[in-house]
Design a protein around this motif. Structure first.
Motif, PDB file in Angstrom:
ATOM      1  N   UNK A 191       1.039  -1.635   0.177  1.00  0.00           N
ATOM      2  CA  UNK A 191       0.107   0.165   0.069  1.00  0.00           C
ATOM      3  C   UNK A 191       0.926   1.118   0.335  1.00  0.00           C
ATOM      4  N   UNK A 192       0.450   2.589  -0.727  1.00  0.00           N
ATOM      5  CA  UNK A 192       1.177   3.548  -0.375  1.00  0.00           C
ATOM      6  C   UNK A 192       1.656   3.540   0.752  1.00  0.00           C
ATOM      7  N   UNK A 193       3.066   4.723   0.452  1.00  0.00           N
ATOM      8  CA  UNK A 193       3.281   4.926   2.068  1.00  0.00           C
ATOM      9  C   UNK A 193       4.182   3.762   2.960  1.00  0.00           C
ATOM     10  N   UNK A 194       3.949   1.957   3.123  1.00  0.00           N
ATOM     11  CA  UNK A 194       4.401   1.245   2.933  1.00  0.00           C
ATOM     12  C   UNK A 194       6.288   1.344   2.868  1.00  0.00           C
ATOM     13  N   UNK A 195       6.543   1.293   4.057  1.00  0.00           N
ATOM     14  CA  UNK A 195       8.218   1.110   3.597  1.00  0.00           C
ATOM     15  C   UNK A 195       9.228  -0.513   3.081  1.00  0.00           C
ATOM     16  N   UNK A 196       9.842  -0.326   2.004  1.00  0.00           N
ATOM     17  CA  UNK A 196       9.705  -1.829   1.117  1.00  0.00           C
ATOM     18  C   UNK A 196      10.996  -2.572   1.338  1.00  0.00           C
ATOM     19  N   UNK A 197      10.858  -2.414   2.925  1.00  0.00           N
ATOM     20  CA  UNK A 197      10.993  -3.173   3.433  1.00  0.00           C
ATOM     21  C   UNK A 197      10.539  -4.505   3.910  1.00  0.00           C
ATOM     22  N   UNK A 198       9.228  -4.180   3.379  1.00  0.00           N
ATOM     23  CA  UNK A 198       7.527  -4.838   3.689  1.00  0.00           C
ATOM     24  C   UNK A 198       7.982  -5.948   2.661  1.00  0.00           C
ATOM     25  N   UNK A 199       8.075  -5.373   1.490  1.00  0.00           N
ATOM     26  CA  UNK A 199       7.717  -6.163   0.927  1.00  0.00           C
ATOM     27  C   UNK A 199       8.323  -8.514   0.851  1.00  0.00           C
TER      28      UNK A 199
END
Length: 424
Positions: A228-236
């Motif tokens: 979702x928009x605003x989520x950090x790339x570390x959560x991919x």
């Protein structure tokens, strides 16, 4: 002592040559040489118990009988108190004096006055000993909860693969929210936990959970979670320990998915709530080939993992919101006041100088004509999945906050309180 019980007795214990007293004295001398100081009368009593009970008679009687705290009280009186205490599990909380009258009537009915009622002090001591840990004179809700604990030993169910057993439950979330009809009330949180991986596979917030919401929960479990928009790339998912390279050819949606495993349920365990046993939800499970294993009535220990997960949401997230609580005893004085309607800071929220600059802009807009632009009346909200309910702050706040934010991500944030700016 000889290992063979049929071996001939030693010379000092031969009954043909020595009397009983002489053999007792020989045994005393042998025990004293071994460091055991035993009197002649004690040895005589032990010999008598051995003749009556065998080897078990040699064990100290104080060790064979567990301490009950009732002392030498008539067992019939203790049994009557235990019977009255057991009958109060699902009843309203009453005083100890009322229970004393019930015990007295029970003794009169069962023993026709042959068993006297103990004194008041003795009764209170016996009542405390019998009701220890049962919350007899406290909260009725806690007493009923303790009464649901199984009497047998707890077992353990082992799941060897993801989705083999998944536990599902719903509980009211102790947070005051503003619903779409502008009413202020609590909402329900429904979650699904995988037993093998301990993964919170999905969760939904609704004003009141329906069968279609529970079916939606299963669908979210079996589909990738989109970033979702605003989520950090570390959560991919590509940044996680999941086998992303092997899974990507199977579903192209994983390229933009968050690091949440996609689990296909095989067996789901839930209580017998009307949502989980409804025809719509059971038809959805049957269509997805998901087996249903209902828990025993009033037995939350049949699904302890989801119970603990939902409890953690209450202790690690909901209790930091001002004015909330599961009952009037734990809730604030004004739970529906603007100070109690707070939410975590969402991605894109300005801080420091940015907040002050936007606050000044809002103040200038508010002083202008009513039709000069968009409304600056404070309203920040976090829309839950599906738009069922929202949490809104009712004081002046900066605008331009992204509304799309998942409730599960909010559970991982910390809070300072309603009078301070929430932070990540």
């Amino acid at each position: 002592m000889d290992d063979d019980p049929h071996a001939p007795a030693r010379a000092e214990y031969a009954p043909e040559a020595h009397s009983v007293r002489q053999r007792k004295l020989s045994k005393l001398a042998e025990l004293r040489e071994g460091g055991e100081e035993v009197g002649l009368s004690t040895l005589r009593r032990m010999r008598s118990r051995f003749e009556r009970e065998g080897v078990a008679g040699l064990v100290d009687g104080r060790q064979r009988k567990p301490a009950t705290g009732t002392g030498r009280t008539d067992p019939r009186v203790v049994a009557a108190i235990e019977k009255v205490v057991d009958s109060q599990t699902n009843e309203a909380t009453v005083s100890a004096q009322v229970l004393r009258r019930q015990v007295k009537r029970l003794l009169e009915d069962e023993h026709a006055g042959d068993v006297p009622m103990p004194s008041r002090a003795t009764y209170y001591r016996l009542l405390e000993a019998v009701s220890t840990g049962r919350h007899l004179l406290g909260s009725a809700r806690t007493r009923r909860s303790l009464g649901k604990q199984p009497k047998q030993m707890f077992g353990q169910l082992t799941a060897v693969r993801p989705g083999e057993v998944m536990e599902m439950d719903s509980t009211p979330l102790n947070v005051m929210v503003v619903h779409n009809d502008e009413t202020v009330d609590r909402c329900e949180l429904t979650g699904l936990v995988d037993l093998a991986t301990r993964t919170l596979a999905a969760a939904v917030l609704r004003p009141s959970t329906k069968a279609v919401d529970a079916a939606l929960l299963l669908a979210r479990t079996m589909t990738p979670e989109r970033m979702r928009p605003g989520w950090s790339d570390a959560l991919r998912m590509s940044r996680s320990v999941l086998p992303y390279a092997s899974l990507l050819p199977l579903d192209e949606r994983l390229a933009k998915a968050a690091a949440r495993p996609v689990i296909v349920p095989e067996t789901r365990v839930s209580d017998r709530g009307k949502v989980f046993v409804s025809d719509k939800f059971r038809n959805a499970c049957r269509h997805l080939r998901i087996s249903f294993q209902p828990a025993h009535p009033d037995t939350p220990t049949d699904k302890p993992h989801i119970e603990r997960t939902l409890g953690s949401v209450a202790t690690m997230f909901a209790q930091y919101v001002v004015g909330t609580g599961r009952s009037a005893e734990t809730r604030g004085k004004h739970p529906a006041s603007p100070g109690g309607l707070v939410h975590p800071r969402t991605p894109g929220t300005p801080s420091g100088m940015g907040r002050r600059r936007l606050a000044g802009q809002n103040a200038r807009r508010a002083s202008g004509p009513a039709d000069s632009g968009p409304s600056t009346e404070p309203e920040r909200e976090v829309r839950r999945a599906g738009g069922g309910s929202r949490i809104r702050a009712g004081r002046a706040q900066p605008t331009g906050i992204h509304p799309a934010h998942d409730a599960r991500m909010a559970c991982h944030r910390s809070w300072r309180g309603a009078d301070q700016q929430p932070h990540l």
